[in-house]
Every structure is written in structure tokens, then in C-alpha cells.
Design a protein around this motif. Structure first.
Motif, PDB file in Angstrom:
ATOM      1  N   GLU A   6      -3.513  -3.004  55.401  1.00 48.00           N
ATOM      2  CA  GLU A   6      -2.069  -3.158  55.159  1.00 48.00           C
ATOM      3  C   GLU A   6      -1.383  -1.797  55.054  1.00 48.00           C
ATOM      4  O   GLU A   6      -0.261  -1.609  55.532  1.00 48.00           O
ATOM      5  CB  GLU A   6      -1.836  -3.993  53.900  1.00 48.00           C
ATOM      6  N   LYS A   7      -2.078  -0.822  54.450  1.00 45.51           N
ATOM      7  CA  LYS A   7      -1.533   0.537  54.375  1.00 45.51           C
ATOM      8  C   LYS A   7      -1.441   1.155  55.774  1.00 45.51           C
ATOM      9  O   LYS A   7      -0.491   1.887  56.075  1.00 45.51           O
ATOM     10  CB  LYS A   7      -2.408   1.398  53.468  1.00 45.51           C
ATOM     11  N   ILE A   8      -2.435   0.868  56.611  1.00 43.83           N
ATOM     12  CA  ILE A   8      -2.428   1.381  57.984  1.00 43.83           C
ATOM     13  C   ILE A   8      -1.246   0.813  58.760  1.00 43.83           C
ATOM     14  O   ILE A   8      -0.558   1.525  59.503  1.00 43.83           O
ATOM     15  CB  ILE A   8      -3.768   1.057  58.679  1.00 43.83           C
ATOM     16  N   ILE A   9      -0.988  -0.483  58.580  1.00 40.49           N
ATOM     17  CA  ILE A   9       0.140  -1.125  59.270  1.00 40.49           C
ATOM     18  C   ILE A   9       1.474  -0.536  58.804  1.00 40.49           C
ATOM     19  O   ILE A   9       2.360  -0.256  59.613  1.00 40.49           O
ATOM     20  CB  ILE A   9       0.100  -2.655  59.040  1.00 40.49           C
ATOM     21  N   ASP A  14       6.106   2.983  59.836  1.00 42.71           N
ATOM     22  CA  ASP A  14       6.877   4.174  59.478  1.00 42.71           C
ATOM     23  C   ASP A  14       6.947   5.136  60.670  1.00 42.71           C
ATOM     24  O   ASP A  14       7.988   5.750  60.934  1.00 42.71           O
ATOM     25  CB  ASP A  14       6.222   4.863  58.279  1.00 42.71           C
ATOM     26  N   LEU A  15       5.833   5.236  61.391  1.00 39.47           N
ATOM     27  CA  LEU A  15       5.789   6.075  62.591  1.00 39.47           C
ATOM     28  C   LEU A  15       6.743   5.545  63.661  1.00 39.47           C
ATOM     29  O   LEU A  15       7.461   6.323  64.313  1.00 39.47           O
ATOM     30  CB  LEU A  15       4.356   6.118  63.130  1.00 39.47           C
ATOM     31  N   GLU A  16       6.774   4.222  63.825  1.00 42.91           N
ATOM     32  CA  GLU A  16       7.716   3.611  64.768  1.00 42.91           C
ATOM     33  C   GLU A  16       9.156   3.971  64.418  1.00 42.91           C
ATOM     34  O   GLU A  16       9.978   4.273  65.287  1.00 42.91           O
ATOM     35  CB  GLU A  16       7.549   2.082  64.767  1.00 42.91           C
ATOM     36  N   LYS A  36       2.271  10.729  70.982  1.00 40.06           N
ATOM     37  CA  LYS A  36       0.821  10.770  71.154  1.00 40.06           C
ATOM     38  C   LYS A  36       0.124  10.100  69.978  1.00 40.06           C
ATOM     39  O   LYS A  36      -0.829   9.330  70.146  1.00 40.06           O
ATOM     40  CB  LYS A  36       0.367  12.223  71.288  1.00 40.06           C
ATOM     41  N   GLU A  37       0.622  10.377  68.767  1.00 40.34           N
ATOM     42  CA  GLU A  37       0.046   9.748  67.575  1.00 40.34           C
ATOM     43  C   GLU A  37       0.258   8.234  67.608  1.00 40.34           C
ATOM     44  O   GLU A  37      -0.627   7.465  67.230  1.00 40.34           O
ATOM     45  CB  GLU A  37       0.686  10.349  66.325  1.00 40.34           C
ATOM     46  N   TYR A  38       1.434   7.810  68.073  1.00 44.59           N
ATOM     47  CA  TYR A  38       1.749   6.382  68.181  1.00 44.59           C
ATOM     48  C   TYR A  38       0.766   5.687  69.120  1.00 44.59           C
ATOM     49  O   TYR A  38       0.241   4.603  68.811  1.00 44.59           O
ATOM     50  CB  TYR A  38       3.183   6.225  68.686  1.00 44.59           C
ATOM     51  N   ALA A  39       0.534   6.311  70.276  1.00 40.66           N
ATOM     52  CA  ALA A  39      -0.388   5.725  71.257  1.00 40.66           C
ATOM     53  C   ALA A  39      -1.806   5.645  70.696  1.00 40.66           C
ATOM     54  O   ALA A  39      -2.539   4.673  70.955  1.00 40.66           O
ATOM     55  CB  ALA A  39      -0.373   6.558  72.543  1.00 40.66           C
ATOM     56  N   ASN A  40      -2.201   6.644  69.910  1.00 45.06           N
ATOM     57  CA  ASN A  40      -3.547   6.649  69.334  1.00 45.06           C
ATOM     58  C   ASN A  40      -3.703   5.604  68.233  1.00 45.06           C
ATOM     59  O   ASN A  40      -4.774   5.010  68.076  1.00 45.06           O
ATOM     60  CB  ASN A  40      -3.873   8.038  68.777  1.00 45.06           C
ATOM     61  N   GLN A  41      -2.635   5.368  67.457  1.00 44.07           N
ATOM     62  CA  GLN A  41      -2.719   4.476  66.300  1.00 44.07           C
ATOM     63  C   GLN A  41      -2.450   3.007  66.631  1.00 44.07           C
ATOM     64  O   GLN A  41      -2.829   2.119  65.866  1.00 44.07           O
ATOM     65  CB  GLN A  41      -1.724   4.929  65.223  1.00 44.07           C
ATOM     66  N   ARG A  42      -1.805   2.744  67.760  1.00 45.85           N
ATOM     67  CA  ARG A  42      -1.398   1.372  68.064  1.00 45.85           C
ATOM     68  C   ARG A  42      -2.575   0.386  68.167  1.00 45.85           C
ATOM     69  O   ARG A  42      -2.485  -0.726  67.608  1.00 45.85           O
ATOM     70  CB  ARG A  42      -0.575   1.344  69.354  1.00 45.85           C
TER      71      ARG A  42
END
Length: 353
Positions: A6-9, A14-16, A36-42
């Protein structure tokens, strides 16, 4: 695990939000970093959402067990969800393994003959041929940056760039001292000699990763030379760059022009500064590289190639392969695969604890 996911989501959401911020949209460098971080975390955020939905569906199905009309349906639903959850958990654990920020990058490799005189330089040449075969088998490309041949054969030093898919993630474990035990070709009495060569694998950095102030550089030009100092170029095309704040010195002499040598030398300098920056970040964060894999420092003995016993031993994980297969053939992949597996296992354990 649910709390962690849930913290990851929330962090992903927040990144979005940051990516839609007008200030970020107007700063191309910051936007590219966040993208780049968004693509890695999605993928991890999507898997976390799916896992939590399954947990919610499971709780709802269990609540229906008390209803006689819904009991059979609920049991089927529970069995189906519980069958999926273990694999989903394993997939998420794998995605939770911390990634090396440099894994996607191309690399610059430097091999130097160390202890052992001419035999060490010959061994450095053998290591280069070993990497050439491995790189070719991966479909990667190489570009020579700086070559200092030895009259006895091999190299006092050879520096080259490797380009391809996730090169650093594969080759990063090769940094360190490589030791060979064998009878040199020049040995008439058949005595075994121990020699060493050092290997440095540097992730290639671009200007976004490392900003270099031109006022911090001293650039010298000189004539490129061959073995024994023989001139192979009649113009001052070779370039040596000194980074004054750190004292780092890099050079290139094997490109066709002074400009190309300067570009090649700058690439090596950025890579060295980037490596230094990553090491400092790891130290500040208290991050420790895998103890079995080691620090990757060139002062650390990582592998022994024993010719008479036809054995190669990687001391970090106790993995054995054959001298004829690894140094003389194309079985380096087996050693690297074992190192990657040990690295993943340690990182997985760290991410769970």
C-alpha cells in the motif's frame, strides 16, 4: 506484505502527481528523470494493486461461507484465489529486489597487467579475448578507447567500450583482481607462475548523470605511440585529461583524430566520476554490496584461473568451472549466471527483512 504494498502504491501515485506538475513539465531534465522512474515503478505498482484486489476478493468470499446459498460458490472462489496468491507473492518479491541504478547502462572496461611481468600482460590479453568472445555471443558491440600493447604479447593496458542491452547488469561482477596459475610460454623448465591482472567495469555516464565544469579540466595533447614508444602518429592527436578537483587522469590515443580522442577520454572521465558518485551514495545510505560478491574493487582478488588443473574458481561464491571452458572458450556465462543468482538471492533476503 499488504502494508508495504500500500505504501508502494501511494508513492507511485505521488510520482504520477509530480509528473503533472507545471514546474516539472517545464524542467526537461527533471521530467525525464521522473519519467524513467515512473516506467521502472509501474510494473510493481500494477502487481501490488492486483495482489491487494485478490486479498479483498478473498476476504469477501470467506464472508459468504456462512450463507448456505453462496457457500459452494464461495468455496470455489476461495480455492481459485488461494491458488494464485503464492505465485503472485513470488513475482512481487522478485520485483521488490532493489535495482542497481546503473544496470541499464553501457560500460567502459579497463584491463591492466599487474603482478607477474610479461606473463601478467599476456594474461591481460587472454582476458580481453575471453571478453571479446563473450561480448560477441551476447550480440553486443565494442569500441577500443586506449590500447597499450606489450612487446611480449598481450597488453600493459587496454580500455574499451561495450554497447548493448543491459550490459552493466551482466558485466559488473567482473571488476577486481583476476589471478592465473600456469606455465608461461617463456618458461623453459615447466615451472608454474602466478600472475595477476586487474579489471575495472565502469557504467558509462552521460551529461545528465554527471555535470563536468570545463574549468576543472586540464587537457594535454601528445603524439600517439606504439609498443616501445615507436610513433604511429605524426600529429598531436592523443589526449590526456586531468580532472583537477579529484586528480583523476584519463587518456585516449586510438581514435582517428584529436577531437575523437577527446570525446573518448571525456566518456571515460564521466564514467569514473559516476562510479565515484554511486559509491559515495551507497556509503551514505549504508548500502552494502553482497558480501559474497564483494565490493568490485580492483584490489580484491575475485577469481583464479588454474591452467594445470583445468579449473576456474570464483572466490566470492565458491563456484568452479573449467579453465579451458572459461578463459580459452566461451563458458564465462556459467560463472556470471551463478554470480547473478547469488546477488538476487541476497538482495531478495534483504528486501524481505
Amino acid at each position: 506484505m499488504r502494508d508495504k504494498l500500500e505504501k508502494i502504491i501511494l508513492a507511485f501515485e505521488d510520482l504520477e502527481g509530480k509528473m503533472g506538475d507545471p514546474d516539472v513539465l517545464s524542467d526537461q531534465k527533471e521530467y525525464n528523470r521522473l519519467a524513467k522512474e515512473y516506467a521502472n515503478q509501474r510494473p510493481l505498482a500494477d502487481a501490488a494493486r492486483q495482489y491487494i484486489r485478490c486479498l479483498d476478493d478473498l476476504a469477501e468470499a470467506k464472508s459468504m461461507l456462512s450463507d448456505p446459498d453462496m457457500k459452494e460458490f464461495a468455496q470455489e472462489e476461495i480455492a481459485e484465489i488461494e491458488a494464485k496468491l503464492p505465485q503472485m507473492e513470488e513475482d512481487i518479491k522478485f520485483m521488490l529486489i532493489p535495482s542497481d541504478p546503473a544496470d541499464e547502462k553501457d560500460i567502459i572496461v579497463e584491463i591492466r597487467g599487474a603482478a607477474g611481468g610479461d606473463e601478467a600482460k599476456i594474461f591481460a590479453g587472454d582476458l580481453y579475448k575471453m571478453y571479446e568472445r563473450f561480448i560477441s555471443s551476447q550480440g553486443w558491440r565494442t569500441e577500443l578507447l586506449d590500447v597499450q600493447p606489450s612487446e611480449a604479447g598481450g597488453y600493459a593496458k587496454i580500455q574499451f567500450k561495450v554497447k548493448g542491452d543491459r550490459v552493466y547488469s551482466v558485466m559488473k561482477f567482473e571488476s577486481g583482481v583476476h589471478r592465473v596459475q600456469r606455465v608461461p610460454k617463456t618458461e623453459s623448465q615447466g615451472r608454474i607462475q602466478t600472475s595477476t591482472a586487474t579489471v575495472a567495469v565502469l557504467p558509462e555516464a552521460d551529461e545528465v548523470d554527471v555535470e563536468i565544469n570545463q574549468n576543472d579540466l586540464r587537457i594535454d595533447v601528445y603524439r600517439a605511440g606504439g609498443p616501445g614508444g615507436q610513433c604511429v602518429n605524426t600529429t598531436d592527436s592523443a589526449v590526456r585529461i586531468t580532472h583537477l578537483p579529484t586528480g583523476l587522469v584519463v587518456q585516449s590515443q586510438d581514435q582517428k583524430s584529436q577531437l575523437q580522442n577527446k570525446i573518448a577520454a571525456m566518456a571515460v572521465l564521466r564514467a569514473r566520476l559516476y562510479e565515484k558518485m554511486l559509491a559515495e551514495q551507497q556509503a551514505e545510505e549504508g548500502a552494502k554490496r553482497l558480501a559474497q560478491i564483494g565490493s568490485g574493487d580492483r584490489s580484491e582478488k575475485i577469481r583464479t584461473y588454474n591452467g594445470p588443473q583445468d579449473r576456474v574458481t570464483d572466490h566470492r561464491i565458491g563456484f568452479n568451472a573449467t579453465y579451458s571452458g572459461v578463459l580459452l572458450g566461451n563458458d564465462l556465462q556459467s560463472v556470471i549466471t551463478a554470480l547473478q543468482a547469488a546477488d538476487r538471492a541476497q538482495k531478495l533476503e534483504s528486501s524481505i527483512n
